[in-house]
Design a protein around this motif. Structure first.
Motif, PDB file in Angstrom:
ATOM      1  N   PHE A 298       0.826  -1.206   0.000  1.00  0.00           N
ATOM      2  CA  PHE A 298       0.000   0.000   0.000  1.00  0.00           C
ATOM      3  C   PHE A 298       0.863   1.259   0.000  1.00  0.00           C
ATOM      4  O   PHE A 298       1.847   1.347   0.738  1.00  0.00           O
ATOM      5  N   PRO A 299       0.464   2.273  -0.764  1.00  0.00           N
ATOM      6  CA  PRO A 299       1.096   3.591  -0.654  1.00  0.00           C
ATOM      7  C   PRO A 299       0.382   4.410   0.416  1.00  0.00           C
ATOM      8  O   PRO A 299      -0.604   3.975   1.010  1.00  0.00           O
ATOM      9  N   ALA A 300       0.856   5.619   0.671  1.00  0.00           N
ATOM     10  CA  ALA A 300       0.216   6.530   1.613  1.00  0.00           C
ATOM     11  C   ALA A 300       0.731   7.935   1.325  1.00  0.00           C
ATOM     12  O   ALA A 300       1.643   8.125   0.508  1.00  0.00           O
ATOM     13  N   THR A 301       0.176   8.908   2.010  1.00  0.00           N
ATOM     14  CA  THR A 301       0.624  10.297   1.887  1.00  0.00           C
ATOM     15  C   THR A 301       0.997  10.807   3.272  1.00  0.00           C
ATOM     16  O   THR A 301       0.204  10.682   4.213  1.00  0.00           O
ATOM     17  N   ALA A 302       2.187  11.364   3.394  1.00  0.00           N
ATOM     18  CA  ALA A 302       2.657  11.921   4.667  1.00  0.00           C
ATOM     19  C   ALA A 302       2.820  13.430   4.500  1.00  0.00           C
ATOM     20  O   ALA A 302       3.577  13.887   3.635  1.00  0.00           O
ATOM     21  N   TYR A 303       2.087  14.199   5.307  1.00  0.00           N
ATOM     22  CA  TYR A 303       2.169  15.657   5.274  1.00  0.00           C
ATOM     23  C   TYR A 303       3.143  16.120   6.355  1.00  0.00           C
ATOM     24  O   TYR A 303       2.946  15.826   7.543  1.00  0.00           O
ATOM     25  N   VAL A 304       4.179  16.826   5.954  1.00  0.00           N
ATOM     26  CA  VAL A 304       5.208  17.245   6.900  1.00  0.00           C
ATOM     27  C   VAL A 304       5.304  18.770   6.923  1.00  0.00           C
ATOM     28  O   VAL A 304       5.016  19.440   5.936  1.00  0.00           O
ATOM     29  N   TYR A 305       5.681  19.306   8.095  1.00  0.00           N
ATOM     30  CA  TYR A 305       6.061  20.729   8.150  1.00  0.00           C
ATOM     31  C   TYR A 305       7.562  20.758   8.422  1.00  0.00           C
ATOM     32  O   TYR A 305       8.074  20.180   9.375  1.00  0.00           O
ATOM     33  N   THR A 306       8.265  21.415   7.539  1.00  0.00           N
ATOM     34  CA  THR A 306       9.722  21.208   7.448  1.00  0.00           C
ATOM     35  C   THR A 306      10.518  21.957   8.507  1.00  0.00           C
ATOM     36  O   THR A 306      11.731  21.739   8.622  1.00  0.00           O
ATOM     37  N   GLN A 307       9.895  22.817   9.289  1.00  0.00           N
ATOM     38  CA  GLN A 307      10.627  23.396  10.413  1.00  0.00           C
ATOM     39  C   GLN A 307      11.086  22.288  11.352  1.00  0.00           C
ATOM     40  O   GLN A 307      12.164  22.380  11.959  1.00  0.00           O
TER      41      GLN A 307
ATOM     42  N   SER B 259       2.804  18.834   1.742  1.00  0.00           N
ATOM     43  CA  SER B 259       3.110  20.019   2.539  1.00  0.00           C
ATOM     44  C   SER B 259       2.078  20.206   3.636  1.00  0.00           C
ATOM     45  O   SER B 259       0.869  20.080   3.405  1.00  0.00           O
ATOM     46  N   HIS B 260       2.571  20.556   4.837  1.00  0.00           N
ATOM     47  CA  HIS B 260       1.694  20.840   5.968  1.00  0.00           C
ATOM     48  C   HIS B 260       2.042  22.206   6.565  1.00  0.00           C
ATOM     49  O   HIS B 260       1.895  22.435   7.771  1.00  0.00           O
ATOM     50  N   GLY B 261       2.496  23.116   5.669  1.00  0.00           N
ATOM     51  CA  GLY B 261       2.984  24.411   6.126  1.00  0.00           C
ATOM     52  C   GLY B 261       4.409  24.301   6.622  1.00  0.00           C
ATOM     53  O   GLY B 261       4.955  23.205   6.798  1.00  0.00           O
ATOM     54  N   TYR B 262       5.047  25.444   6.844  1.00  0.00           N
ATOM     55  CA  TYR B 262       6.429  25.400   7.320  1.00  0.00           C
ATOM     56  C   TYR B 262       6.494  25.154   8.821  1.00  0.00           C
ATOM     57  O   TYR B 262       7.245  24.301   9.296  1.00  0.00           O
ATOM     58  N   SER B 263       5.691  25.888   9.600  1.00  0.00           N
ATOM     59  CA  SER B 263       5.814  25.792  11.059  1.00  0.00           C
ATOM     60  C   SER B 263       4.590  25.184  11.716  1.00  0.00           C
ATOM     61  O   SER B 263       4.508  25.162  12.946  1.00  0.00           O
ATOM     62  N   HIS B 264       3.644  24.701  10.916  1.00  0.00           N
ATOM     63  CA  HIS B 264       2.376  24.172  11.427  1.00  0.00           C
ATOM     64  C   HIS B 264       1.565  25.259  12.128  1.00  0.00           C
ATOM     65  O   HIS B 264       0.800  25.002  13.057  1.00  0.00           O
ATOM     66  N   GLY B 265       1.696  26.479  11.677  1.00  0.00           N
ATOM     67  CA  GLY B 265       0.922  27.567  12.249  1.00  0.00           C
ATOM     68  C   GLY B 265      -0.440  27.698  11.589  1.00  0.00           C
ATOM     69  O   GLY B 265      -0.655  27.236  10.455  1.00  0.00           O
ATOM     70  N   ASN B 266      -1.368  28.330  12.281  1.00  0.00           N
ATOM     71  CA  ASN B 266      -2.692  28.581  11.742  1.00  0.00           C
ATOM     72  C   ASN B 266      -2.592  29.692  10.698  1.00  0.00           C
ATOM     73  O   ASN B 266      -2.310  30.848  11.035  1.00  0.00           O
ATOM     74  N   LEU B 267      -2.819  29.365   9.459  1.00  0.00           N
ATOM     75  CA  LEU B 267      -2.600  30.312   8.360  1.00  0.00           C
ATOM     76  C   LEU B 267      -3.649  31.405   8.299  1.00  0.00           C
ATOM     77  O   LEU B 267      -3.472  32.384   7.573  1.00  0.00           O
TER      78      LEU B 267
END
Length: 625
Positions: free
Chosen positions: A65-74, A102-110
């Motif tokens: 199975f594949p999957a998708t991982a959303y990361v914030y790169t900070q 992509s999950h944003g850079y710092s996981h902040g509320n945009l």
């Protein structure tokens, strides 16, 4: 009818024929032509925790199975404890086949920072991933928080946006408003139920986790038990579920053959009616037998004998081409749909002959021993509208100064008003008049309907041995008032404003027309006539909106439900929104028991401050596999 306000927050996206370049890149996709089961499941992981690499990835690979991982790169740049490092992120893509999103850079509320800061968050995380040779196409907003400005900018950087709105995605899914279900607090049985639901409805389940743990003492929440996760994988394998990444899922949709035709005749608003709906006693688009027998407006009808259906002006039309003496017609209760004192009948006709040919055609009649009510084409080439009242000679309006040509659609209309006039119209031109014209001048004599009595059945399209219409009919309307308003450019009687004072209007745009509702102190709405539906069937309602200038209040999409006699039974709220948006939204609708007719409402509630444009409305029956 006043729709009760329901305070519920839901995002509605809409795309209107207004040519707005929001970059919905996947809005138009090729349909898979050979799929019957197009359900699918996506497993996603938010935040980029280390357990995605140590636990999830090996188990996924073992199941294929594949999957998708959303990361914030900070987290990678600053080497957060418990999070993936850059080597692991790259390995997830290259060695385990996971999609990195992509999950944003710092996981902040945009939505709580400036737009410039939000743009920096979106750009920086993408640049970080690209610099590590990561192919990034998907974006998930941190905390599921976004607004129109953020989404519009994200659409220029990414091919999709996953929200935190819980639920399955209907097919075709809208790439920038993907719904997902958080697995955090769900039991194994609940997740199995969601997988089954997706398969049964050809839906797309995006199930997202955060971390995994092998410690059984950790409570449900941010970390999901690894043993249960493995059982989910086993269940997906046993059910032969199609497991895909987010990007792969967007390329697969249900084939067009799984959907029925659009049941909303005039959902693009290219044609418009501005009459008081209370004047209408019967209307049918004549698209199929169901649209006749359970007409969208008024009383039920009966198809007697054999009729066929051909391509109409917009949809299908009923055809009467069997010229034998067998009785083939549409039967209506004349005393319920015809007002003997005044009224009007309007329909469109495609003759199989030129007007000069010696052909007898009876468009409709309500015949009794004492009297007649009928509209015909005489073998001598005359049109004539006839009302024969008790104790009086027949009142006839003969017409010779008119024309039509074989195979062309022509609009035919008759109006009558007691002691005033009877009139015949062809393509909105008055071609015959008996009685008083609009200046008061009398032609012939004033009609007298004293003691008028109708036969019990109004027969449309055929009268057995007395002549059939020898052609096709479309969009048949009967009014109880002779003074109804029907614009000359109207082609479909499907959308209208419930209250002419609601400020709902049809506006012209560069790509056509759209309905516009300007919110204010009062509730404002636009709605369809009743559309025939059946309990037990599932329908997909899709609509396109542009919502601008939002500052207060809310709007709703509502379906009002009626029985076959047009008695109100209640309704269903399908969704609402409180943001500025452009996009398309899909809803599932299943009629309640005993419902035969449904009206679709688009409305702004009291004190709403927004402008809502609506276009391209479709209601389609879903054919389950």
């Amino acid at each position: 009818m006043k729709i009760k306000k329901i305070s519920c927050l839901i995002l509605i996206s809409l795309a209107i024929g207004l040519s707005q370049p929001i970059l919905f890149k996947n809005s138009q996709r090729l349909l898979a032509q050979n799929q019957t089961d197009c359900s699918q499941v996506t497993l996603a992981f938010d935040d980029g925790l280390e357990s995605v690499y140590s636990l999830a990835a090996p188990a996924l690979k073992a199941h294929g199975f594949p999957a998708t991982a959303y990361v914030y790169t900070q987290a990678q740049n600053e080497e957060y404890d418990g999070y993936l490092d850059w080597t692991e992120v790259v390995s997830l893509q290259n060695n385990f086949g996971l999609e990195i999103g992509s999950h944003g850079y710092s996981h902040g509320n945009l939505t709580e920072i400036s737009l410039a800061a939000a743009k920096n968050e979106l750009e920086r995380v993408k640049n970080d991933l690209i610099s590590h040779n990561i192919k990034v196409e998907s974006f998930a907003s941190p905390f599921g928080a976004y607004n129109y400005q953020v989404l519009k900018y994200a659409a220029g950087l990414y091919a999709s946006h996953r929200t935190a709105w819980s639920g399955l995605n209907n097919q075709p899914a809208e790439a920038y408003y993907l719904k997902a279900v958080a697995a955090d607090d769900l039991s194994l049985d609940q997740i199995k139920g969601l997988v089954n639901q997706a398969k049964q409805t050809n839906g797309w389940l995006i199930l997202y986790f955060h971390g995994l743990t092998e410690d059984p003492t950790v409570p449900k929440g941010y970390f999901y038990q690894f043993n249960d996760f493995q059982q989910i994988l086993d269940y997906l394998k046993n059910q032969n579920s199609k497991v895909v990444t987010v990007s792969a899922g967007l390329s697969a949709v249900c084939p067009a053959s799984t959907y029925g035709p659009n049941r909303v005749v005039n959902g693009d608003f290219e044609d418009n009616l501005n009459f008081n709906s209370a004047e209408l006693t019967w209307y049918s688009p004549l698209d199929d037998q169901e649209s006749i027998e359970k007409a969208p407006w008024g009383h039920s009808a009966e198809v007697v004998g054999d009729v066929s259906f051909v391509a109409g002006r917009n949809g299908n039309a009923v055809s009467f081409t069997d010229l034998s003496w067998s009785p083939d017609y549409i039967a209506l209760p004349a005393y319920q749909v015809i007002n003997p004192k005044q009224g009007a009948v309007v329909f469109w006709y495609q003759p199989n002959y030129d007007h000069t040919e010696n052909v007898e055609a009876r468009f409709f009649e309500a015949d009794a021993d004492c009297c007649e009510f009928e509209f015909n084409h005489d073998p001598a080439g005359f049109l004539y509208f006839k009302i024969e009242a008790l104790k009086n000679n027949a009142i006839i309006v003969p017409v010779s100064n008119y024309s039509w040509h074989k195979g062309e659609w022509v609009k035919l209309e008759v109006r009558w008003h007691e002691s005033d006039y009877m009139a015949v119209y062809v393509n909105d031109q008055q071609v015959g008049l008996l009685g008083r014209d609009n200046t008061g001048k009398i032609y012939g004599r004033l009609p007298d309907f004293t003691d008028h009595y109708l036969g019990s059945v109004l027969a449309i399209g055929s009268a057995g041995s007395r002549g059939k219409i020898n052609g096709a009919m479309d969009d048949f309307m009967i009014f109880k008032s002779a003074d109804y308003q029907l614009p000359s450019d109207a082609h479909q009687a499907d959308f209208w404003t419930k209250n002419p004072k609601t400020e709902v209007k049809i506006t012209n745009t560069s790509s056509g027309r759209t309905a516009q509702i300007i919110g204010g102190a009062d509730q404002k709405m636009i709605a369809t006539f009743g559309i025939p539906v059946q309990p037990g069937n599932t329908y997909e309602l899709s609509a396109a909106f542009k919502v601008t200038g939002y500052s207060a209040g809310d709007a709703s999409v509502w379906v009002a439900e009626f029985d076959q006699n047009y008695h109100y039974l209640g309704g269903q709220w399908l969704g609402g929104f409180t943001y500025d948006f452009i996009g398309r939204r899909y809803f599932r609708y299943t009629p309640n028991p005993n419902v035969n007719l449904a009206e679709i409402y688009f409305l702004t509630h009291e004190n709403a401050k927004m402008t809502m444009n609506i276009d391209d409305v479709e209601l389609k029956k879903i054919q389950q596999p």
